[in-house]
Every structure is written in C-alpha cells, then in structure tokens.
Enzyme design. Structure first.
Site, PDB file in Angstrom:
ATOM      1  N   THR A  70      44.713  32.387  51.503  1.00 50.67           N
ATOM      2  CA  THR A  70      45.778  31.736  52.266  1.00 50.67           C
ATOM      3  C   THR A  70      47.016  31.526  51.406  1.00 50.67           C
ATOM      4  O   THR A  70      48.140  31.853  51.805  1.00 50.67           O
ATOM      5  CB  THR A  70      45.289  30.391  52.832  1.00 50.67           C
ATOM      6  OG1 THR A  70      44.335  30.642  53.865  1.00 50.67           O
ATOM      7  CG2 THR A  70      46.440  29.584  53.417  1.00 50.67           C
ATOM      8  N   SER A 197      40.864  37.687  47.944  1.00 51.70           N
ATOM      9  CA  SER A 197      40.234  36.403  47.666  1.00 51.70           C
ATOM     10  C   SER A 197      38.852  36.607  47.057  1.00 51.70           C
ATOM     11  O   SER A 197      38.125  37.534  47.439  1.00 51.70           O
ATOM     12  CB  SER A 197      40.117  35.596  48.966  1.00 51.70           C
ATOM     13  OG  SER A 197      39.540  34.334  48.729  1.00 51.70           O
ATOM     14  N   HIS A 199      36.077  34.533  47.078  1.00 55.14           N
ATOM     15  CA  HIS A 199      34.847  34.064  47.718  1.00 55.14           C
ATOM     16  C   HIS A 199      34.357  34.976  48.835  1.00 55.14           C
ATOM     17  O   HIS A 199      33.276  34.757  49.379  1.00 55.14           O
ATOM     18  CB  HIS A 199      35.010  32.629  48.232  1.00 55.14           C
ATOM     19  CG  HIS A 199      35.800  32.500  49.488  1.00 55.14           C
ATOM     20  ND1 HIS A 199      35.219  32.264  50.716  1.00 55.14           N
ATOM     21  CD2 HIS A 199      37.125  32.569  49.717  1.00 55.14           C
ATOM     22  CE1 HIS A 199      36.159  32.181  51.639  1.00 55.14           C
ATOM     23  NE2 HIS A 199      37.321  32.367  51.069  1.00 55.14           N
ATOM     24  N   THR A 235      47.989  24.687  36.221  1.00 61.50           N
ATOM     25  CA  THR A 235      47.214  25.295  35.146  1.00 61.50           C
ATOM     26  C   THR A 235      46.341  26.424  35.691  1.00 61.50           C
ATOM     27  O   THR A 235      45.654  26.272  36.695  1.00 61.50           O
ATOM     28  CB  THR A 235      46.321  24.237  34.466  1.00 61.50           C
ATOM     29  OG1 THR A 235      47.154  23.179  33.973  1.00 61.50           O
ATOM     30  CG2 THR A 235      45.526  24.845  33.322  1.00 61.50           C
ATOM     31  N   CYS A 323      38.870  29.843  59.589  1.00 61.03           N
ATOM     32  CA  CYS A 323      40.079  29.017  59.610  1.00 61.03           C
ATOM     33  C   CYS A 323      40.428  28.548  61.017  1.00 61.03           C
ATOM     34  O   CYS A 323      41.293  27.698  61.196  1.00 61.03           O
ATOM     35  CB  CYS A 323      41.252  29.786  59.017  1.00 61.03           C
ATOM     36  SG  CYS A 323      41.068  30.076  57.249  1.00 61.03           S
TER      37      CYS A 323
END
Length: 377
Positions: A70, A197, A199, A235, A323
């Site tokens: 996203t 992505s 995952h 970070t 989503c």
C-alpha cells in the site's frame, strides 16, 4: 485449519525467518549511522537492493524499500506525478485496481487531476484500444495492475507498457499479487514503476519495495527525508528487508515448477466443481490468470455466509481482497465485470499456496457441496 487465503497473506518461510534472525542479530545497526556497525548494515542493504533489482531485471538504483504494498503504491504515484505535473494533469487507471490505488485516484480527483477509469470486460481485462483512445496530450501517468487480486485476471502488461511508452506516458503497475508467482521483467514489459510486498511471498509483514526506473524523475513526498535516498522517512528495516529478499530469491528460483503445480491444482479444483455440478461460477479469465487465485460466485448464497460456513468446517477462505473485508458494499471487481449488486455479494475467493494439497482441495469441494445442498434444502 486448512488455509486457502494465500492471496491475503502467507506464512513466513523458514529461510525468511532465519534471514531475519541472522540480520537482526549481526546487522542490527542503523544503516544511516557512520560507525562500523551502521556501515555493515548499510552494506547488507546495498546487497539486498542489488539482488531484488536482478529478480525484476531492473536497475538497483531504482529500488526503494518501504513498509509494504500500500505504501509502495501511494508513494510511487505521488512522487512521480508531482514531478511531472507541469506536463499535464490527466491520469489513467482501471476500475478494478487494489483499494490503495483506487481510493488514491479518487483523492487525486479532488486535487485537480483528471482521472480516466478504464472499464474491463466480463473476464476482467481492459481493452487496449480503449487505453489508446483514453490517452490525451495532457496524460502524464497510468497505473494498471498486473493482475486482479480478487479474480486473478492477468492484464497484457507488455502490450500496455509498449503503448504507453509510445505516447510518453509513465507506467506504474501494482505487482504485489504477481511477483514470485509469474514472471515480472520491467524491461521487457516497459514498466517504469512497480510495487511489491514481502508478505505475499512468504516474507515478513511490514516490508515492501518500489521500483522506479532511474531515468524517471520523481519528487520526494516528504521534504527533507533522508532515508532511502529521500524517498521516505523512518529508520530502514534492514532485518525485514534481508528476510524479504531471501524469500524473493527462493520463490523466484522455484517459480516455474510452482506455477505448474498450482495450475494443476487449479484445474483439479475446477474439474471437481463441474463434475459435481455445483451451482458455482468460476470468475476471471479462463487463460490469462494467476494459477493461485480463483474467484467464485456461489449462486443464491452470499459470500459472507459461504466464508463463515467454511470457517466453521475448519477452512479459511475470503470474500475478496483483504483490504476490503468488513465493508458492506459488494465487490467492486464483480460490479466492474457486469454483475448486479446481489450477484456481486455472492463472491468468494480461494487462493492456493506452497502448502496446498489435493487432499485439502477435496475437503474444500466437499464442504462447498454441503453448503450448496443445505441452502437448497
């Protein structure tokens, strides 16, 4: 529980978990720190950038690590169109994009951009000629997903990329569902920017990447950000990135074999549905599809009921893209391919993965048969 929701997320692989542990233990430094511990983390980050770029046949200078698909979609679109706003304000996308992009383009319309939402046919494919017709002298950018996350239809990305490049339109593609499942080559497909992505490919949640061809100008969404060459603040998650790239290397190394296995499972499932004459329609394109995603319309039964009944029997499926879960509106993809609202509410999605077996499919079909018979009775 039997898991048929790999398109929503995947369990982390042993290789990815091991890579995370090793990196978090030995390369825990902040990659922006100038001491030796920080420099070691930065060197690992550079290696990861180079390795991921090779998997998509891109330039390592164009890889920017993010927190997931996203964020990758949002940052890619914003950073590119801001840099090219002086050339025009017309954008092109499709009616069936992932929610992160669809809602972003709706927001951009309120900011003065003119957006064309390309329709799709009953299989979920856009019309290349309609795309060509939509391009105007003011068109600066197009975002068209590689494959639909609900029905798995794969767009003709190479032809799309060629047409857009001929007109000087920058091309972004959401490849979150396709990377590691089918071949992704930014050069051959004329893709200027893409999002992926971790995952979805047995890597960790909260990690993703954007690729932007180094020849494409972009403006930072966050002024004065120093991480990822100014692309985003925060970070850098070096252990997560190492785990992500490890998962990517393993899934891409076995891509052809796994693609073949998943397609065989897909055809086996469909053959059982037809053999038992269940009142279930297979959605999506019969040929141009991902091997692991199957959209189903269970006639006369709302998808939420089917999902809950499957869950009661120890089987995890979904009612669409994760989503969108929890929203009362019917599937936007189903409406786009021509379904009426009540028909669209009958949609469920099953998705296969690394651990899916024939025995599990047999069990799923038996439960679907029981659900159909119970509702009929």
């Amino acid at each position: 529980m039997i898991y048929f929701d790999y398109a929503a997320t995947t369990p982390m692989s042993k290789e990815a978990l091991h890579a995370y542990t090793e990196a978090a233990t030995s390369y825990f430094g902040n990659s922006s720190s100038l001491h030796d511990i920080g420099s070691a983390a930065n060197r690992l980050l550079d290696i990861c950038r180079k390795e991921l770029a090779a998997l998509i046949h891109g330039d390592e200078r164009g890889i920017y690590f993010t927190s997931g698909g996203t964020e990758s979609n949002i940052l890619a679109v914003h950073s590119i169109i801001q840099a090219h706003r002086h050339k025009g304000n017309h954008l092109i996308t499709t009616a069936t994009e992932h929610a992160s992009l669809y809602h972003l383009f709706q927001q951009l319309e309120t900011e003065g951009y003119d957006v064309t939402y390309l329709p799709v046919d009953r299989f979920g494919l856009i019309d290349i000629e309609e795309l060509e017709h939509a391009i105007t002298p003011r068109t600066i950018f197009a975002s068209i997903h590689h494959a639909n996350p609900e029905i798995g239809t794969v767009q003709p990305i190479q032809e799309i990329g060629k047409r857009l490049r001929q007109h000087g339109v920058i091309f972004h593609s959401d490849c979150v569902q396709t990377f590691g499942k089918i071949h992704v080559d930014v050069q051959a497909m004329c893709i200027d920017s893409l999002s992926i992505s971790a995952h979805k490919i047995y890597g960790p949640k909260g990690v993703g990447a954007v690729y932007i061809d180094p020849r494409i100008k972009w403006n930072a969404c966050f002024p004065n950000a120093t991480h990822e060459y100014g692309f985003r603040p925060g970070t850098v998650n070096v252990p997560g990135i190492a785990s992500f790239v490890t998962a990517a290397q393993h899934i891409c190394a076995d891509l052809i074999n796994e693609q073949t296995r998943l397609e065989q499972l897909r055809q086996y499932f469909i053959s059982l549905i037809h053999e038992k004459r269940l009142p279930i329609t297979i959605e999506g394109h019969p040929e141009a599809h991902l091997p692991n995603i199957i959209g189903l319309s269970v006639q006369g039964i709302e998808g939420q009921y089917t999902m809950l009944e499957c869950n009661r029997h120890g089987i995890a499926i979904s009612t669409g893209s994760a989503c969108q879960i929890g929203k009362q509106a019917p599937s936007r993809t189903m409406l786009a391919i021509g379904k009426e609202k009540e028909e669209a509410k009958q949609f469920v999605r099953i998705s296969f993965g690394r651990f899916t077996t024939v025995a599990e499919i047999d069990r799923l079909v038996a439960v679907l048969e029981e659900i159909c018979q119970h509702r009929k009775g």
